[in-house]
Write a protein that holds these residues in place. Structure first.
Motif, short mmCIF file in Angstrom:
data_model
loop_
_atom_site.label_atom_id
_atom_site.label_comp_id
_atom_site.label_asym_id
_atom_site.label_seq_id
_atom_site.Cartn_x
_atom_site.Cartn_y
_atom_site.Cartn_z
N ILE A 57 6.15 33.20 -9.10
CA ILE A 57 7.13 34.21 -9.48
C ILE A 57 6.38 35.21 -10.35
CG2 ILE A 57 9.27 34.69 -10.74
CD1 ILE A 57 9.64 32.96 -8.18
N LEU A 58 6.45 36.49 -10.00
CA LEU A 58 5.84 37.56 -10.78
C LEU A 58 6.93 38.16 -11.64
CD1 LEU A 58 3.79 39.19 -7.88
CD2 LEU A 58 3.03 37.45 -9.49
N LEU A 59 6.68 38.28 -12.94
CA LEU A 59 7.73 38.67 -13.89
C LEU A 59 7.24 39.76 -14.83
CD1 LEU A 59 10.62 37.31 -14.65
CD2 LEU A 59 9.38 36.40 -16.60
N LYS A 60 8.00 40.85 -14.90
CA LYS A 60 7.74 41.91 -15.87
C LYS A 60 8.98 42.03 -16.76
CE LYS A 60 6.01 45.78 -14.14
NZ LYS A 60 5.77 46.88 -13.16
N PRO A 61 8.98 41.33 -17.92
CA PRO A 61 10.16 41.38 -18.80
C PRO A 61 10.53 42.83 -19.15
CG PRO A 61 8.63 39.70 -19.54
CD PRO A 61 7.92 40.49 -18.48
N GLN A 62 11.83 43.09 -19.16
CA GLN A 62 12.33 44.43 -19.48
C GLN A 62 13.03 44.45 -20.84
OE1 GLN A 62 11.85 47.21 -16.92
NE2 GLN A 62 10.31 45.58 -16.81
N THR A 63 12.71 43.48 -21.67
CA THR A 63 13.36 43.30 -22.98
C THR A 63 12.65 44.07 -24.09
OG1 THR A 63 11.95 41.37 -23.27
CG2 THR A 63 14.18 40.97 -22.46
#
Length: 192
Positions: A57-63
């Motif tokens: 899973i590739l994840l770019k947090p937007q927080t």
């Protein structure tokens, strides 16, 4: 299954800033794998891919950087991924521009995004790929520095580093973190 998270800040104004080195590496990795990181889920932009037969899973947090742990914890819980299978890619001001440092675990080293992840996961035992962005100049505010753009001279160095970091992530998944450390943890030419 692996969760690969690249840290950064959302929004056009932060694109290609020092603090977004993690996002840059994830984008390069997605390009290599033919993956799309656009699904909005877990307070992040997500994508799926396969590296060496292993689902990732590739994840770019937007927080925003300082709350990255919220997104990573939500994704880890949803996919039932253990901390040792969460690989985090982020910028590091203690490394020269373009230098990589890969570790199986470690402290936050003053990085607020990593502090957030450690707080939310309850452990610092997760692998990471640190991408050097250089030390801030004296008398310059740290936030201004990390939210600033690379100089003309740094851009080519960083392009190469981003590609190498994407390769290092793939190696870490396929061959293990120790193999990636042995391949990529070295000084760049002329650096002490």
């Amino acid at each position: 299954m692996f969760l690969i998270a690249g840290l950064g800040n959302p929004g056009k104004e932060y694109e290609n800033t020092r603090h977004n080195a993690g996002f840059m590496v994830l984008d390069a990795l997605a390009d290599k794998l033919g993956a799309d990181i656009s699904e909005k889920k877990h307070k992040a932009l997500c994508g799926r891919a396969v590296i060496g037969g292993q689902k990732v899973i590739l994840l770019k947090p937007q927080t925003y950087m300082n709350s990255s742990g919220e997104s990573i914890r939500a994704a880890a819980d949803y996919y039932k991924v253990d901390p040792e299978d969460i690989l985090v890619v982020y910028d590091d001001i203690s490394l020269a521009p373009g230098q990589l440092r890969i570790r199986a675990k470690g402290s936050a080293g003053g990085h607020n995004g990593i502090k957030s992840i450690i707080a939310h996961l309850g452990t610092q035992e997760f692998p990471r790929v640190r991408v050097g962005v250089g030390e801030k100049p004296p008398r310059m505010d740290l936030a201004d520095y990390v939210l600033g753009h690379f100089s003309q001279g740094e851009r080519k160095i960083m392009e190469d580093a981003v590609k190498e970091a994407a390769d290092a992530v793939m190696e870490a998944v396929e061959e293990g973190i120790d193999h990636a450390m042995n391949s990529h943890n070295r000084k760049k030419d002329g650096q002490a």
